[in-house]
Design a protein around this motif. Structure first.
Motif, mmCIF file in Angstrom:
data_model
loop_
_atom_site.group_PDB
_atom_site.id
_atom_site.type_symbol
_atom_site.label_atom_id
_atom_site.label_comp_id
_atom_site.label_asym_id
_atom_site.label_seq_id
_atom_site.Cartn_x
_atom_site.Cartn_y
_atom_site.Cartn_z
ATOM 1 N N MET A 1 0.846 -1.174 0.000
ATOM 2 C CA MET A 1 0.000 0.000 0.000
ATOM 3 C C MET A 1 0.894 1.241 0.000
ATOM 4 S SD MET A 1 -3.006 1.043 2.704
ATOM 5 C CE MET A 1 -3.552 -0.617 2.794
ATOM 6 N N ASN A 2 0.608 2.157 -0.908
ATOM 7 C CA ASN A 2 1.453 3.340 -0.976
ATOM 8 C C ASN A 2 0.948 4.443 -0.056
ATOM 9 O OD1 ASN A 2 -0.701 4.556 -2.271
ATOM 10 N ND2 ASN A 2 0.196 4.457 -4.304
ATOM 11 N N LYS A 3 1.664 5.545 -0.050
ATOM 12 C CA LYS A 3 1.365 6.646 0.870
ATOM 13 C C LYS A 3 -0.006 7.258 0.607
ATOM 14 C CE LYS A 3 6.160 8.017 1.156
ATOM 15 N NZ LYS A 3 7.116 9.066 0.843
ATOM 16 N N ARG A 4 -0.351 7.408 -0.656
ATOM 17 C CA ARG A 4 -1.632 8.037 -0.986
ATOM 18 C C ARG A 4 -2.807 7.191 -0.505
ATOM 19 N NH1 ARG A 4 -0.630 10.070 -7.157
ATOM 20 N NH2 ARG A 4 1.116 11.431 -6.668
ATOM 21 N N GLN A 5 -2.739 5.895 -0.742
ATOM 22 C CA GLN A 5 -3.814 5.018 -0.285
ATOM 23 C C GLN A 5 -3.908 5.026 1.238
ATOM 24 O OE1 GLN A 5 -2.595 1.384 -2.111
ATOM 25 N NE2 GLN A 5 -3.835 1.714 -3.950
ATOM 26 N N SER A 6 -2.777 4.999 1.898
ATOM 27 C CA SER A 6 -2.775 5.048 3.360
ATOM 28 C C SER A 6 -3.376 6.353 3.858
ATOM 29 C CB SER A 6 -1.354 4.904 3.897
ATOM 30 O OG SER A 6 -0.786 3.695 3.496
ATOM 31 N N PHE A 7 -3.049 7.448 3.187
ATOM 32 C CA PHE A 7 -3.587 8.738 3.597
ATOM 33 C C PHE A 7 -5.096 8.805 3.384
ATOM 34 C CE2 PHE A 7 -4.537 13.276 2.962
ATOM 35 C CZ PHE A 7 -4.167 13.735 4.208
ATOM 36 N N PHE A 8 -5.602 8.225 2.298
ATOM 37 C CA PHE A 8 -7.041 8.230 2.077
ATOM 38 C C PHE A 8 -7.762 7.362 3.107
ATOM 39 C CE2 PHE A 8 -5.994 9.626 -2.357
ATOM 40 C CZ PHE A 8 -6.570 10.878 -2.218
ATOM 41 N N ILE A 9 -7.150 6.266 3.515
ATOM 42 C CA ILE A 9 -7.730 5.451 4.588
ATOM 43 C C ILE A 9 -7.719 6.247 5.891
ATOM 44 C CG2 ILE A 9 -7.360 3.380 6.000
ATOM 45 C CD1 ILE A 9 -6.399 2.009 3.402
ATOM 46 N N TYR A 10 -6.629 6.932 6.161
ATOM 47 C CA TYR A 10 -6.513 7.790 7.347
ATOM 48 C C TYR A 10 -7.583 8.887 7.318
ATOM 49 C CZ TYR A 10 -4.016 10.659 10.851
ATOM 50 O OH TYR A 10 -3.671 11.389 11.948
ATOM 51 N N THR A 11 -7.825 9.473 6.148
ATOM 52 C CA THR A 11 -8.858 10.490 5.995
ATOM 53 C C THR A 11 -10.238 9.898 6.259
ATOM 54 O OG1 THR A 11 -7.501 11.666 4.369
ATOM 55 C CG2 THR A 11 -9.849 12.193 4.418
ATOM 56 N N ALA A 12 -10.499 8.717 5.743
ATOM 57 C CA ALA A 12 -11.795 8.068 5.965
ATOM 58 C C ALA A 12 -12.012 7.769 7.446
ATOM 59 C CB ALA A 12 -11.884 6.790 5.144
ATOM 60 N N ILE A 13 -10.987 7.313 8.121
ATOM 61 C CA ILE A 13 -11.088 7.057 9.568
ATOM 62 C C ILE A 13 -11.354 8.357 10.311
ATOM 63 C CG2 ILE A 13 -9.749 6.353 11.598
ATOM 64 C CD1 ILE A 13 -8.411 4.253 9.771
ATOM 65 N N THR A 14 -10.690 9.425 9.909
ATOM 66 C CA THR A 14 -10.898 10.725 10.550
ATOM 67 C C THR A 14 -12.324 11.222 10.333
ATOM 68 O OG1 THR A 14 -8.560 11.240 10.226
ATOM 69 C CG2 THR A 14 -10.027 13.087 10.702
ATOM 70 N N ILE A 15 -12.841 11.073 9.137
ATOM 71 C CA ILE A 15 -14.224 11.477 8.867
ATOM 72 C C ILE A 15 -15.182 10.657 9.720
ATOM 73 C CG2 ILE A 15 -16.041 11.419 7.110
ATOM 74 C CD1 ILE A 15 -13.909 12.323 5.096
ATOM 75 N N LEU A 16 -14.935 9.371 9.836
ATOM 76 C CA LEU A 16 -15.776 8.514 10.670
ATOM 77 C C LEU A 16 -15.735 8.949 12.136
ATOM 78 C CD1 LEU A 16 -17.562 5.967 10.802
ATOM 79 C CD2 LEU A 16 -15.466 4.671 11.213
ATOM 80 N N ILE A 17 -14.555 9.271 12.620
ATOM 81 C CA ILE A 17 -14.423 9.760 13.996
ATOM 82 C C ILE A 17 -15.187 11.064 14.187
ATOM 83 C CG2 ILE A 17 -12.764 10.751 15.638
ATOM 84 C CD1 ILE A 17 -10.779 8.611 14.680
ATOM 85 N N LEU A 18 -15.099 11.968 13.226
ATOM 86 C CA LEU A 18 -15.810 13.241 13.339
ATOM 87 C C LEU A 18 -17.323 13.047 13.270
ATOM 88 C CD1 LEU A 18 -13.531 15.594 11.242
ATOM 89 C CD2 LEU A 18 -13.692 15.414 13.718
ATOM 90 N N ILE A 19 -17.789 12.135 12.433
ATOM 91 C CA ILE A 19 -19.225 11.849 12.362
ATOM 92 C C ILE A 19 -19.713 11.292 13.690
ATOM 93 C CG2 ILE A 19 -20.937 10.284 11.326
ATOM 94 C CD1 ILE A 19 -19.411 10.624 8.675
ATOM 95 N N LEU A 20 -18.979 10.345 14.243
ATOM 96 C CA LEU A 20 -19.369 9.767 15.526
ATOM 97 C C LEU A 20 -19.309 10.796 16.655
ATOM 98 C CD1 LEU A 20 -17.650 6.273 15.261
ATOM 99 C CD2 LEU A 20 -20.087 6.795 15.059
#
Length: 160
Positions: A1-20
Motif C-alpha cells: 500500500m502506498n502513501k496516498r492510499q494510506s492517507f485516504f484510509i486515514y482520511t476516511a477514519i478521521t471522517i468517521l471519527i468526526l461523524i461519531l
C-alpha cells in the motif's frame, strides 16, 4: 500500500471519527471551532480530538513534502524553488491538501462561519507555503521540527 492510499484510509477514519463525535457529543459552535483550529484543554475527549486533528494536519503536510522531495530528486536540476516546485508538484500536493480541507470543513458551523473561513484561508496559505518551501540546507529532522512548530504556533495563536 502506498502513501496516498494510506492517507485516504486515514482520511476516511478521521471522517468517521468526526461523524461519531458530532452524533454522540453535543458540541456548540465555539467548541467545534476550537476542535477544528485551536487547542482544547478539557474535557479529555475533545482535547484528544483536537490533538488528533493536529496530527492529521501534520501528517498531510509531511506526506506532501516527502512526495515532492522524492519527485524533485528525479529532476536533473535538484534545486527547485517555490513557484517551480508548485508548478511541478501541485497535483501531488493537492492530493493531500484537499482531504485536509474537507476534514476542516466538516466541523464548520453557521454561527462561526466567517471567522472559520478566514482561519481556514490562513491555514491553507501556511500549508501551501510549508509544502512548497524548499528547505535544501536543513536536515529532515529540522524540516519536520520546523513544520511541527509552525502548525503548533498556528493552533496556539487561534486558541488565544
Amino acid at each position: 500500500m502506498n502513501k496516498r492510499q494510506s492517507f485516504f484510509i486515514y482520511t476516511a477514519i478521521t471522517i468517521l471519527i468526526l461523524i461519531l463525535t458530532r452524533q454522540n457529543l453535543t458540541l456548540d459552535s465555539s467548541t467545534m471551532f476550537h476542535i477544528n483550529f485551536a487547542l482544547i484543554k478539557s474535557p479529555l475527549k475533545l482535547a484528544l480530538l483536537s490533538v488528533y486533528l493536529f496530527i492529521f494536519d501534520y501528517a498531510s503536510l509531511i506526506l506532501a513534502r516527502n512526495e515532492g522531495e522524492e519527485l524533485a530528486s528525479l529532476l536533473i536540476s535538484r534545486q527547485v524553488y517555490f513557484i517551480k516546485r508548485w508548478q511541478a508538484f501541485g497535483k501531488q500536493f493537492l492530493i493531500y491538501l484537499l482531504p485536509t480541507l474537507a476534514i476542516h470543513l466538516f466541523l464548520f458551523d453557521s454561527q462561526n462561519l466567517i471567522i472559520s473561513w478566514v482561519i481556514l484561508t490562513i491555514f491553507t496559505i501556511i500549508w501551501v507555503i510549508l509544502a512548497g518551501l524548499p528547505l535544501y540546507k536543513l536536515s529532515e529532522h529540522s524540516k519536520n521540527a520546523l513544520i511541527l512548530i509552525a502548525l503548533l504556533c498556528l493552533r496556539i495563536l487561534f486558541t488565544i
